[in-house]
Design a protein around this motif. Structure first.
Motif, PDB file in Angstrom:
ATOM      1  N   VAL A  91     105.962  43.233  36.932  1.00 55.62           N
ATOM      2  CA  VAL A  91     105.286  42.979  35.661  1.00 55.62           C
ATOM      3  C   VAL A  91     105.917  43.884  34.597  1.00 55.62           C
ATOM      4  O   VAL A  91     106.168  45.060  34.856  1.00 55.62           O
ATOM      5  N   GLU A 128      96.407  49.442  28.897  1.00 60.90           N
ATOM      6  CA  GLU A 128      95.972  48.054  28.878  1.00 60.90           C
ATOM      7  C   GLU A 128      97.060  47.088  29.335  1.00 60.90           C
ATOM      8  O   GLU A 128      96.791  46.150  30.074  1.00 60.90           O
ATOM      9  N   THR A 138      99.614  47.690  31.304  1.00 57.60           N
ATOM     10  CA  THR A 138     100.139  47.896  32.656  1.00 57.60           C
ATOM     11  C   THR A 138      99.071  47.862  33.745  1.00 57.60           C
ATOM     12  O   THR A 138      99.369  47.579  34.893  1.00 57.60           O
ATOM     13  N   GLY A 139      97.819  48.206  33.393  1.00 58.31           N
ATOM     14  CA  GLY A 139      96.774  48.280  34.410  1.00 58.31           C
ATOM     15  C   GLY A 139      96.801  49.583  35.193  1.00 58.31           C
ATOM     16  O   GLY A 139      96.072  49.742  36.171  1.00 58.31           O
ATOM     17  N   TYR A 140      97.626  50.523  34.790  1.00 59.61           N
ATOM     18  CA  TYR A 140      97.677  51.822  35.474  1.00 59.61           C
ATOM     19  C   TYR A 140      96.348  52.552  35.351  1.00 59.61           C
ATOM     20  O   TYR A 140      95.657  52.428  34.331  1.00 59.61           O
ATOM     21  N   ASP A 141      96.009  53.341  36.346  1.00 62.58           N
ATOM     22  CA  ASP A 141      94.784  54.121  36.247  1.00 62.58           C
ATOM     23  C   ASP A 141      95.075  55.609  36.122  1.00 62.58           C
ATOM     24  O   ASP A 141      94.251  56.449  36.417  1.00 62.58           O
ATOM     25  N   ARG A 196      87.110  53.734  31.382  1.00 59.63           N
ATOM     26  CA  ARG A 196      88.012  52.793  32.065  1.00 59.63           C
ATOM     27  C   ARG A 196      88.482  53.256  33.438  1.00 59.63           C
ATOM     28  O   ARG A 196      89.438  52.707  33.977  1.00 59.63           O
ATOM     29  N   ILE A 237      90.200  55.897  34.234  1.00 63.33           N
ATOM     30  CA  ILE A 237      91.596  56.329  34.149  1.00 63.33           C
ATOM     31  C   ILE A 237      91.645  57.850  34.290  1.00 63.33           C
ATOM     32  O   ILE A 237      90.860  58.564  33.677  1.00 63.33           O
ATOM     33  N   ARG A 239      96.005  46.637  39.821  1.00 63.40           N
ATOM     34  CA  ARG A 239      96.517  46.670  38.444  1.00 63.40           C
ATOM     35  C   ARG A 239      96.354  45.317  37.767  1.00 63.40           C
ATOM     36  O   ARG A 239      96.042  45.255  36.578  1.00 63.40           O
ATOM     37  N   ARG A 256      92.837  45.021  36.706  1.00 60.06           N
ATOM     38  CA  ARG A 256      92.592  45.879  35.541  1.00 60.06           C
ATOM     39  C   ARG A 256      93.182  45.281  34.269  1.00 60.06           C
ATOM     40  O   ARG A 256      92.551  45.325  33.211  1.00 60.06           O
ATOM     41  N   ARG A 257      94.363  44.704  34.377  1.00 60.07           N
ATOM     42  CA  ARG A 257      94.973  44.065  33.197  1.00 60.07           C
ATOM     43  C   ARG A 257      94.174  42.839  32.751  1.00 60.07           C
ATOM     44  O   ARG A 257      94.102  42.536  31.569  1.00 60.07           O
ATOM     45  N   PRO A 291     101.954  39.172  38.707  1.00 59.82           N
ATOM     46  CA  PRO A 291     103.411  39.030  38.632  1.00 59.82           C
ATOM     47  C   PRO A 291     103.877  37.694  39.209  1.00 59.82           C
ATOM     48  O   PRO A 291     103.136  37.040  39.946  1.00 59.82           O
TER      49      PRO A 291
END
Lengths: 612, 214
Positions: A24, A301, A303-306, A335, A337, B28, B31-32, B88
């Motif tokens: 991604v 937002e 990437t979705g990384y925490d 969130r 994070i 992820r 979360r996205r 993905p």
């Protein structure tokens, strides 16, 4: 198709998704609509290279331009390298699976000296002639490099068409624009290089002749073809306006720094005399708290990384650190994070910052006092006192920490056995402090001491200093071991010839190109990995070329000596470096830039004082 | 709070992602997608996610299953579209439903396996007609020899040129699991010549009672 061929063999290797792309955030373009293709190469494996912030910035920046396409390339691990050589798979870019030898630019980032052999191997895997002189007049691929080690690129001078000095956000695009124009008009490689050498921050080594004295030191570096006598690095003046990506590639496998990061500031106000980064990245410039928060949110937002990290050489030196943390924590708490602050300093590590960080995660604390006594800390200008170390440890212990890591260097200028014993004494005091606290956290304390051999680097006040030889380091380690009494202290002190090789390459000249080539020919690859580094390869290559590593690493250089990098200007003046070196030997400190301007000269690019 | 189960495809180069990496990748993606995901309560809250049956590295699938929990009810088509927009290439949610069976109910799984090499159907017939097919299996107590023959059900076989396509049903789940690569490895060893496994595709997951796991 190369992609299908590669896929046949991917299950033979470890972590196949290092080589399969498709993450991604990767940028794929229609190559028929692209004018200039750039292969961004990191000379180490995927897991290491994908952690590098600079690559993320420049990758996105180039790809913002519709007609330019930047792709990623990493060094294959040895298992994959074997497959590639066996099956004749050329080095390819992860986005397109196209061989990089057909790209317009092949750009390497020079993050550490021990990656140099990987560069040669990657060029060879790509099918590109290793030496610049063998590449002929066809304009592509243009082999370029940037990053901190470009400050002394001489040991790589014969391999690269050009080096980019300083920050790449503007100059990379200027170079690509010039390339596009000249290529479309049928220019040759040397015509392009001549023109490119006129861009500020671009160093074309083939346009300079180096002559030597009989004793091996440099007599002069002389430009030809109108190339500038001094090449000055590039700097982004305004960090708030400077490009920062909103999206980065999200790897499938776990990488070394598996988080998104926002760069909060560039440069450093501290002036620790051993620290190359602290001088190379001057002047000090910070982003506003608002910009940092906005960029951090955007990255989380997309990437979705925490985990979000605030990165810089010294994040707690940001003038709005508390506000920034307050603002960010409101967002990150909600969130789920984690906020991580990788580079906090001991002296301004306040209780409120501490509390803010510990609401998120509680683990070990890492400090780098660097030297064991106040005298030596003054010499290296690590402006940290024992009281401050103790105060911070107290806060940390009150906050529930039970693990403290202390980092030191050995072989610093003026160091005596007293300073070595001081390392043990400092650690013992930390242990005593812990057990003297009734309110200490439950559990066993562990204080880890780690020592590294000091490597003198260009553009630091210690660029003139000799490196301490291995035998002496070993003796000092024994002194330290003897001085440690507490069982709560664990010391890890390994010594390797890598330190000396690193010192040679850091301050080396052009004659080392042949040494690097011979080491690579002899099988040298991924030398930054202990399991692949073989000292004999290096020492036999020095011998073969009639060069003495001690000449580069262990010799005191005079203030007057022409350094291999004397024609390169990182905006910190030599006068200032000499002044700082003299102060070091006198045991005098220099206050942080915010309190007092030491006059290094880096502010000339700002056109104003750093702290008006 | 509501439990959801999605069935998804894992095809193409995402087959090189290990189970552990898939887990992280899905976290992820959720979360996205900004779906109202439920996090575990406790000292280190994490997004709740469960895969009832792992898939081996290198295999593709059209029937993978993943469970998660949302703090509020969201329409099925919205879940699908939001997840698919954030996943993905190669991962695609096909359907979403309430979990019917639990992981321990899983009994078997079907695979399409494509192999490449000369005279493969002959070799395969010889291989599968053996009285026993002994293979080494790593257990906690060291290596153990097991007979995998009774575990293999052949549901289909076609041969064309040098390609052999097999449909195999193998035990799966807690009650006994046979990894499809154990079968292909044993066959490669038996044939004593290079055989290329060009494709492994999981097509169905069954419960012990014979129903499709859903």
């Amino acid at each position: 198709m190369l992609k299908d061929k590669i896929e046949q063999y991917l299950l033979e290797v470890q972590k196949p998704s290092r080589y399969s792309g498709g993450e991604v955030g990767q940028v794929v373009k229609d190559k028929s609509k692209v004018d200039v293709r750039f292969a961004f190469c990191f000379p180490d494996v995927y897991d290491v290279g994908m952690s590098h912030l600079g690559m993320k910035i420049l990758y996105s920046l180039i790809n913002e331009r519709e007609n330019y396409w930047c792709e990623r390339v990493f060094a294959p691990w040895t298992d994959m390298e074997e497959v590639m050589r066996r099956e004749q798979i050329p080095l390819y870019a992860l986005e397109s699976f196209d061989p990089i030898k057909d790209f317009d630019f092949i750009g390497f980032t020079l993050q550490y000296e021990m990656s140099y052999t990987a560069i040669l191997n990657m060029l060879d895997l790509a099918g590109v002639p290793i030496f610049q002189r063998d590449r002929g007049e066809t304009i592509f691929p243009m082999i370029v490099a940037g990053g901190p080690c470009s400050c002394n690129p001489e040991p790589l001078a014969d391999f690269f068409d050009l080096f980019i000095l300083g920050e790449g956000e503007e100059v990379n695009l200027e170079l690509m624009d010039l390339y596009k124009e000249m290529r479309d008009n049928g220019a040759t490689r040397s015509e392009f290089l001549k023109k490119a050498s006129q861009i500020q921050g671009v160093y074309v080594p083939s346009l300079y002749d180096v002559t030597y004295h009989e004793d091996g030191t440099i007599d002069a570096v002389t430009p030809r073809e109108n190339a500038p006598a001094t090449i000055t690095k590039r700097v982004m003046v305004n960090m708030d306006e400077s490009y920062y990506p909103k999206q980065v590639v999200v790897p499938f496998i776990e990488i070394v720094h598996d988080r998104v990061s926002v760069e909060v500031l560039r440069g450093c106000i501290r002036g620790c005399r051993f620290c190359q980064a602290g001088f190379l990245y001057r002047p000090f410039r910070e982003k506003s708290a608002e910009t940092v928060c906005q960029q951090g949110k955007a990255l989380c937002e997309s990437t979705g990384y925490d985990e979000l990290s605030l990165s810089s050489l010294s994040t707690s030196d940001h003038s709005q650190i508390e506000e920034m943390l307050d603002q960010l924590l409101t967002y990150t708490d909600e969130r789920h994070i984690n906020l991580s602050l990788p580079s906090l300093r001991i002296d301004n590590f306040s209780k409120s910052v501490m509390e803010k960080v510990t609401t998120i995660r509680k683990s070990g604390l890492t400090f780098a006092p660097e030297a064991g006594t106040q005298r030596l800390r003054d010499v290296i200008n690590k402006n940290v006192t024992e009281d401050e170390v103790m105060r911070t440890c107290r806060i940390a212990f009150e906050g529930g920490y039970t693990q403290v890591k202390l980092y030191f260097m050995m072989g610093l200028p003026t160091e005596t056995d007293e300073d070595i014993v001081g390392i043990a004494q400092l650690a013992e005091k930390v242990v005593d402090l812990f057990y003297s606290m009734p309110e200490r956290a439950k559990g066993k304390l562990q204080v880890s001491i780690s020592t590294a051999t000091f490597v003198p680097k260009p553009f630091t006040p210690f660029e003139f200093e000799p490196q301490t030889e291995k035998a002496e380091i070993l003796r000092k380690q024994a002194v330290l071991k003897k001085a440690i009494k507490s069982k709560r202290i664990k010391a890890s002190m390994h010594v390797s010839d890598i330190s000396q090789i690193e010192a040679v390459l850091a301050r080396g000249d052009r004659r080392l190109c042949q040494v690097l080539y011979d080491v690579w020919k002899d099988g040298g690859y991924l030398d930054s990995w202990d399991e692949f580094f073989k000292a004999e390869r290096w020492y036999s290559a020095f011998e073969k070329n009639g060069l003495d590593p001690a000449f580069y690493a262990n010799r005191t250089r005079s203030y007057e000596e022409v350094m291999p990098w004397s024609h390169i200007d990182y905006m910190v003046s030599k006068k200032f470096l000499i002044r700082e070196n003299q102060k070091a030997h006198a045991g005098e400190t220099t206050p942080p830039c915010r309190e007092y301007c030491g006059g290094c000269g880096a502010n000339k690019c700002l056109g104003r004082p750093c702290f008006p | 709070m509501k439990d959801y189960r999605i069935t998804f495809e894992k095809r193409g180069r995402v087959k090189y992602i290990s189970h552990l990496d898939l887990n992280r990748c899905m976290i992820r993606a959720i979360r996205r997608s900004d779906l109202p995901a439920w996090y575990t309560e406790g000292f280190h809250p994490h997004l709740y996610l469960m895969f009832p049956l792992a898939l081996s590295l290198g295999a593709e699938s059209i029937c993978e299953v993943m469970d998660f929990r949302l703090t509020e009810e969201v329409p099925d088509d919205e879940i699908l579209s939001r997840l698919n927009a954030s996943m993905p290439e190669g991962l695609k949610a096909i359907s979403v439903h309430e979990p019917k069976y639990e992981a321990q109910h899983i009994g078997s799984a079907c695979y399409d396996v494509t192999l490449q090499g000369e005279n493969l159907s002959q070799f395969w017939n010889d291989f599968i007609s053996q009285e026993q097919i002994l293979t080494e299996k790593k257990t906690k107590k060291g290596m153990k020899t097991i007979d995998i023959k009774p575990m293999i059900t052949i549901e289909g076989m076609t041969a064309e040129n040098d390609n052999l396509c097999l449909s195999l049903r193998l035990p799966a789940g807690n009650e006994g699991n046979l990894n499809v690569t154990v079968v292909t490895d044993a066959f490669q060893k038996y044939a004593e010549k290079p055989i290329l496994v060009t494709k492994i595709l999981r097509t169905k997951i069954f419960c012990q009672n014979g129903e499709i796991f859903s």
